[in-house]
Write an enzyme that holds these catalytic residues in place. Structure first.
Site, short mmCIF file in Angstrom:
data_model
loop_
_atom_site.label_atom_id
_atom_site.label_comp_id
_atom_site.label_asym_id
_atom_site.label_seq_id
_atom_site.Cartn_x
_atom_site.Cartn_y
_atom_site.Cartn_z
N ARG A 2 28.50 -7.55 -9.28
CA ARG A 2 28.87 -6.38 -10.08
C ARG A 2 27.72 -5.38 -10.07
O ARG A 2 26.55 -5.78 -9.97
CB ARG A 2 29.16 -6.77 -11.53
N ASP A 28 9.93 9.26 -15.63
CA ASP A 28 9.65 8.71 -14.29
C ASP A 28 8.21 8.22 -14.08
O ASP A 28 7.95 7.47 -13.16
CB ASP A 28 9.96 9.75 -13.22
N ARG A 62 1.34 21.51 -35.53
CA ARG A 62 0.45 21.19 -36.66
C ARG A 62 -1.02 21.42 -36.32
O ARG A 62 -1.79 21.92 -37.15
CB ARG A 62 0.68 19.73 -37.10
N ARG A 76 27.38 -14.62 -12.07
CA ARG A 76 27.45 -13.42 -11.23
C ARG A 76 26.08 -12.88 -10.84
O ARG A 76 25.08 -13.12 -11.52
CB ARG A 76 28.18 -12.30 -11.98
N HIS A 136 22.00 8.07 -17.88
CA HIS A 136 21.24 8.88 -18.83
C HIS A 136 20.91 8.21 -20.16
O HIS A 136 20.15 8.78 -20.94
CB HIS A 136 21.96 10.21 -19.07
O1 F6P Z 1 13.20 13.55 -13.84
C1 F6P Z 1 13.71 12.54 -14.61
C2 F6P Z 1 15.05 12.09 -14.13
O2 F6P Z 1 15.51 11.30 -15.17
C3 F6P Z 1 15.11 11.33 -12.81
O3 F6P Z 1 14.73 10.00 -12.88
C4 F6P Z 1 16.55 11.49 -12.46
O4 F6P Z 1 16.75 11.32 -11.10
C5 F6P Z 1 16.85 12.89 -12.90
O5 F6P Z 1 15.96 13.15 -13.97
C6 F6P Z 1 18.26 13.15 -13.32
O6 F6P Z 1 18.37 14.48 -13.66
P1 F6P Z 1 19.67 15.18 -14.27
O7 F6P Z 1 19.70 14.87 -15.72
O8 F6P Z 1 19.44 16.63 -14.02
O9 F6P Z 1 20.83 14.61 -13.55
#
Ligand code: F6P
Length: 328
Positions: free
Chosen positions: A252, A135, A32, A170, A258
């Protein structure tokens, strides 16, 4: 109205490395802003791989409608192995020249900026970077895109884990992302009220951890340890194995993985993305190159790629000391 001193006519934008919430909001801002200044924008798919293969698409104002709230990246992303070879870079440059792109905006993290620095210098291509990684491990910006959203995802998950931890008396060791950087662990650990936080930047003393857990207030019905995946002791499962024989309560391990990279960006990340996207276009127009655009103390700041990629050295030791006191 900013003057287009560098006479930029066509900008290429791509996302590279691990995705992060807020990347789409940054793409929207870039498209934009460019349109406002009469500059064409080409979206490059799959990061550096798409640059090498010429995966280009023209982006109009509508192409970025309804994406400010979406996680992931509409441009897709990749960690390119080909781009770090001389042949890969040469092919990328040929594609860029053939398309008539005279400036690039790279959204990514450390690996992305190392590649951008080498490529921009070797082929004299103006490139501006936007720090997009959960990160937060770059110099030159208080926060990277996606960090705030990821932190909120982590504390939301840990709050839920605490419910079940409490019911069963736990101890949970929750592993969060951060192969080389412990910032997600440190900040989310404070926010989630963890007993201990284990990060790659500091030595993990398991004996000290065991002592602390043994001494912790009697009657505490749940205990949470946040462990970065790159922690010095080797991650949550290893820590769990090493300490379990010392305790008579259940331990645990939960790996959040992800889910920390997905989801709708927080308001903070959307605003950050909008400001950085806007500033990156104006930086290219002003003749800036080889730098990452960030925000420090609320102000836009440019930092050379070579400095931005220097991983944050040491974390505030006072914060870890504070965690020990607050979890009495
Ligand atoms: O760079 C960001 C990150 O999420 C890191 O914290 C993590 O170690 C890495 O990517 C994981 O990467 P991938 O999705 O390639 O396994």
């Amino acid at each position: 109205m900013k003057e287009n001193k560098a006479n930029i006519k066509k900008i290429g934008v791509f996302t590279s490395g691990g995705d992060s919430p807020g990347m789409n909001a940054a793409i929207r801002a870039i498209v934009r802003t460019s349109i406002y200044y009469g500059i064409d924008v080409i979206g490059i798919k799959h990061g550096y791989d798409g640059l090498i293969d010429g995966e280009f698409e023209f982006m109009g104002a509508k192409s970025v409608s309804n994406i400010i709230q979406r996680g992931g990246t509409i441009l897709k992303t990749a960690r390119s192995k080909r781009f770090i070879t001389p042949e890969g870079m040469e092919r990328a440059y040929k594609q860029l020249s053939a398309e008539g792109i005279d400036g690039l905006i790279a959204i990514g993290g450390n690996g992305t900026f190392k590649g951008a620095d080498e490529f921009g210098t070797k082929y004299n291509v103006p490139i501006i970077g936007i720090a997009g990684t959960i990160d937060n491990d770059l110099f030159g910006t208080d926060d990277t895109l996606g960090y705030d959203t990821a932190l909120n995802t982590v504390i939301d998950a840990v709050d839920k884990i605490r419910d079940t931890a409490e019911s069963h008396d736990r101890l949970f060791i929750v592993e969060v992302m951060g192969r080389d950087a412990g910032l997600i662990a440190l900040r989310s650990g404070i926010g989630a009220g963890a007993e201990a936080i284990l990060i790659p930047e500091t030595k993990t003393d398991l004996n000290h951890l065991i002592e602390r857990l043994k001494k912790s207030r009697k009657g505490k019905s749940s205990k949470i340890i946040i462990c970065a995946e790159g922690d010095e002791a080797g991650g949550a499962f290893k820590v769990g194995e090493a300490i379990k024989k010392e305790f008579d309560f259940d331990i645990r391990v939960t790996i959040l993985g992800h889910i920390q990279r997905g989801g709708s960006p927080s308001c903070y990340d959307r605003v950050l993305a909008s400001r950085l996207g806007f500033a990156s276009v104006e930086a290219l127009m002003g003749g800036e190159r080889g730098q990452m655009v960030g925000i420090i103390n609320k102000e836009i700041v440019l930092t050379p790629f070579s400095k931005a990629v220097k991983h944050i050295e040491g974390l505030n030791p006072n914060l870890l000391r504070m965690v020990e006191i607050l979890s009495l």
